[in-house]
Design a protein around this motif. Structure first.
Motif, short mmCIF file in Angstrom:
data_model
loop_
_atom_site.label_atom_id
_atom_site.label_comp_id
_atom_site.label_asym_id
_atom_site.label_seq_id
_atom_site.Cartn_x
_atom_site.Cartn_y
_atom_site.Cartn_z
N ASP A 1 0.82 -1.21 0.00
CA ASP A 1 0.00 0.00 0.00
C ASP A 1 0.86 1.27 0.00
OD1 ASP A 1 -2.49 1.24 -0.13
OD2 ASP A 1 -2.64 1.46 2.04
N THR A 2 1.93 1.27 -0.79
CA THR A 2 2.82 2.42 -0.87
C THR A 2 2.95 2.99 -2.28
OG1 THR A 2 4.73 0.94 -1.10
CG2 THR A 2 4.22 1.73 1.13
N LEU A 3 2.17 2.48 -3.22
CA LEU A 3 2.26 2.95 -4.61
C LEU A 3 1.87 4.42 -4.72
CD1 LEU A 3 3.01 2.10 -7.46
CD2 LEU A 3 0.65 1.35 -7.80
N GLY A 4 0.77 4.82 -4.08
CA GLY A 4 0.34 6.22 -4.11
C GLY A 4 1.37 7.15 -3.53
N THR A 5 1.98 6.76 -2.43
CA THR A 5 3.01 7.57 -1.78
C THR A 5 4.22 7.71 -2.70
OG1 THR A 5 2.27 6.76 0.36
CG2 THR A 5 4.45 7.76 0.29
N TRP A 6 4.60 6.62 -3.35
CA TRP A 6 5.72 6.65 -4.29
C TRP A 6 5.45 7.65 -5.42
CZ3 TRP A 6 6.03 5.26 -9.51
CH2 TRP A 6 7.32 5.20 -10.04
N LEU A 7 4.23 7.61 -5.97
CA LEU A 7 3.87 8.53 -7.05
C LEU A 7 3.87 9.98 -6.57
CD1 LEU A 7 0.98 6.52 -8.70
CD2 LEU A 7 3.03 7.33 -9.89
N GLN A 8 3.31 10.23 -5.39
CA GLN A 8 3.26 11.60 -4.86
C GLN A 8 4.67 12.13 -4.59
OE1 GLN A 8 0.69 11.23 -1.45
NE2 GLN A 8 -1.14 11.60 -2.66
N HIS A 9 5.56 11.26 -4.16
CA HIS A 9 6.93 11.69 -3.91
C HIS A 9 7.65 12.01 -5.22
CE1 HIS A 9 11.26 11.12 -3.00
NE2 HIS A 9 10.92 11.81 -1.92
N LYS A 10 7.41 11.21 -6.23
CA LYS A 10 8.08 11.40 -7.52
C LYS A 10 7.53 12.60 -8.29
CE LYS A 10 9.70 8.98 -11.57
NZ LYS A 10 9.85 7.72 -12.27
N TYR A 11 6.23 12.82 -8.16
CA TYR A 11 5.58 13.91 -8.90
C TYR A 11 4.84 14.82 -7.93
CZ TYR A 11 6.46 11.20 -13.12
OH TYR A 11 7.05 10.51 -14.13
N SER A 12 5.51 15.87 -7.50
CA SER A 12 4.83 16.80 -6.60
C SER A 12 4.30 17.97 -7.42
CB SER A 12 5.79 17.29 -5.52
OG SER A 12 6.89 17.94 -6.12
N GLY A 13 3.17 18.45 -7.06
CA GLY A 13 2.58 19.59 -7.73
C GLY A 13 1.73 19.21 -8.92
#
Length: 176
Positions: free
Chosen positions: A29-41
């Motif tokens: 359950d860390t895929l969303g967090t990974w995406l948010q970290h990679k693409y902010s804004g």
């Protein structure tokens, strides 16, 4: 293949090892967090007029001599069916003694609240169809010319769609 692997339809053409890495993120359950970290804004292209300006700026930079676009819009009815994220249509019809044609570019409304890189990738993909109708080597070379990181961003959009199907809009909670 485990259960998580069965839920990766957007990544089915990628190597098994890549699918396993994404499946592990889904499992933990860390895929969303990974995406948010990679693409902010998030991008700020929120309506059809802004989308038209955005698309035309890219078209005028890279594809000045291609056919004009008669319509550019977000499409609320477009769902990610058959993996379509955007749509380029070319319509020809006879009107009196003249052959009329028009090009339209539509982007799924799903991408109204995503990072700029995601919208950029979809627009680049659909604009490339103005010159190259098929998904062939020339098509992808043109995409890479307009967006050098095209293949990585396309992969990340597919990862985003995987998470979106699983849990909803990953970037919805971010401030604009």
């Amino acid at each position: 293949m485990n259960k998580a692997m069965m839920t990766l339809p957007y990544l089915s053409h990628y190597p098994q090892s890549v699918q396993q890495q994404v499946a592990k993120l889904v499992e933990h359950d860390t895929l969303g967090t990974w995406l948010q970290h990679k693409y902010s804004g998030l991008h700020k292209v929120s309506n059809d007029a802004e989308l038209r300006d955005y698309v035309m700026a890219i078209k005028n930079k890279y594809l000045k001599k291609t056919q004009p676009l008669s319509k550019i819009a977000y499409d609320n009815k477009m769902h990610v069916v058959n993996h379509a994220l955007g749509l380029h249509t070319f319509v020809s019809r006879v009107q009196g003694a003249k052959l009329k044609s028009k090009n339209e570019l539509r982007v799924s409304s799903l991408f109204k609240q995503t990072p700029c890189a995601f919208l950029n990738m979809i627009v680049v993909h659909e604009l490339a169809h103005l010159k190259e109708k098929e998904h062939n080597k020339a098509f992808y070379k043109l995409c890479e010319h307009m967006l050098p990181s095209y293949h990585q961003v396309e992969f990340d959009v597919r990862v985003y769609l995987t998470e979106f199907d699983r849990s909803g809009n990953v970037f919805l909670s971010e401030q604009r």
